[in-house]
Design an enzyme around this catalytic site. Structure first.
Site, mmCIF file in Angstrom:
data_model
loop_
_atom_site.group_PDB
_atom_site.id
_atom_site.type_symbol
_atom_site.label_atom_id
_atom_site.label_comp_id
_atom_site.label_asym_id
_atom_site.label_seq_id
_atom_site.Cartn_x
_atom_site.Cartn_y
_atom_site.Cartn_z
ATOM 1 N N MET A 113 0.822 -1.209 0.000
ATOM 2 C CA MET A 113 0.000 0.000 0.000
ATOM 3 C C MET A 113 0.856 1.259 0.000
ATOM 4 O O MET A 113 0.493 2.265 -0.614
ATOM 5 C CB MET A 113 -0.959 0.002 1.190
ATOM 6 N N GLU A 114 1.998 1.203 0.664
ATOM 7 C CA GLU A 114 2.901 2.360 0.686
ATOM 8 C C GLU A 114 3.446 2.647 -0.714
ATOM 9 O O GLU A 114 3.528 3.802 -1.132
ATOM 10 C CB GLU A 114 4.032 2.119 1.692
ATOM 11 N N ASP A 128 -1.529 18.211 -10.492
ATOM 12 C CA ASP A 128 -1.750 19.479 -9.804
ATOM 13 C C ASP A 128 -0.841 20.587 -10.332
ATOM 14 O O ASP A 128 -1.275 21.714 -10.540
ATOM 15 C CB ASP A 128 -1.534 19.304 -8.302
#
Length: 159
Positions: A113-114, A128
């Site tokens: 998950m990391e 972004d």
């Protein structure tokens, strides 16, 4: 497929107790891609995005995300990471950037998950920083590439 261990006797979610597991060296490698307009890719590689060095910021964002995975994924344990690295591959022919995160720890529970969170944060940071020039960018194909350590052993994604 093995039985899920994140459910208690009432059928509700729980954080798995890993206290009885042995510490092992663990690695997780994940990747993902962001596709953009060719001009956007040229701006990134030419250091022409006004917010700064896109890939340097995305790399730091990915590292920070790996370290804080347990804060955003409810059933993840806080892990003491021993290493996090993010590499970017540029694909001018398809106007894509691939992020590959490698994460290591020695502990009682996995690191997948990391690695996945690191890739997602790195790609979201690219989005972004470039959204002012290209809102049509697409993030895709975030996946686990390799995992090693622990009871479930070694996994390598078949190509």
């Amino acid at each position: 497929m093995s039985e899920l261990t994140h459910i208690n006797d009432q059928g509700r979610a729980k954080m798995v107790d890993v206290s009885g597991k042995a510490d092992t060296e663990r690695i997780g490698v994940a990747s993902g891609r962001i596709q953009m307009e060719p001009e956007t890719l040229e701006m990134i590689t030419g250091q022409k995005i006004k917010k700064g060095d896109v890939l340097a910021v995305a790399q730091v964002a990915g590292i920070m995300a790996a370290k804080k995975t347990w804060e955003t994924i409810p059933m993840c344990h806080p892990l003491l990471l021993t290493g996090v690295d993010i590499h970017f591959e540029i694909y001018p022919g398809t106007s894509e950037i691939e992020a590959v995160a490698s994460v290591k720890t020695t502990g009682k529970t996995g690191i997948e998950m990391e690695a996945l969170n690191a890739v997602a944060a790195a790609l979201l940071t690219i989005y972004d920083m470039c959204k002012a020039v290209d809102r049509a960018m697409v993030i895709r194909d975030i996946m686990l590439i390799e995992k090693d350590g622990g009871k479930s052993g070694h996994f390598v994604r078949k190509k």
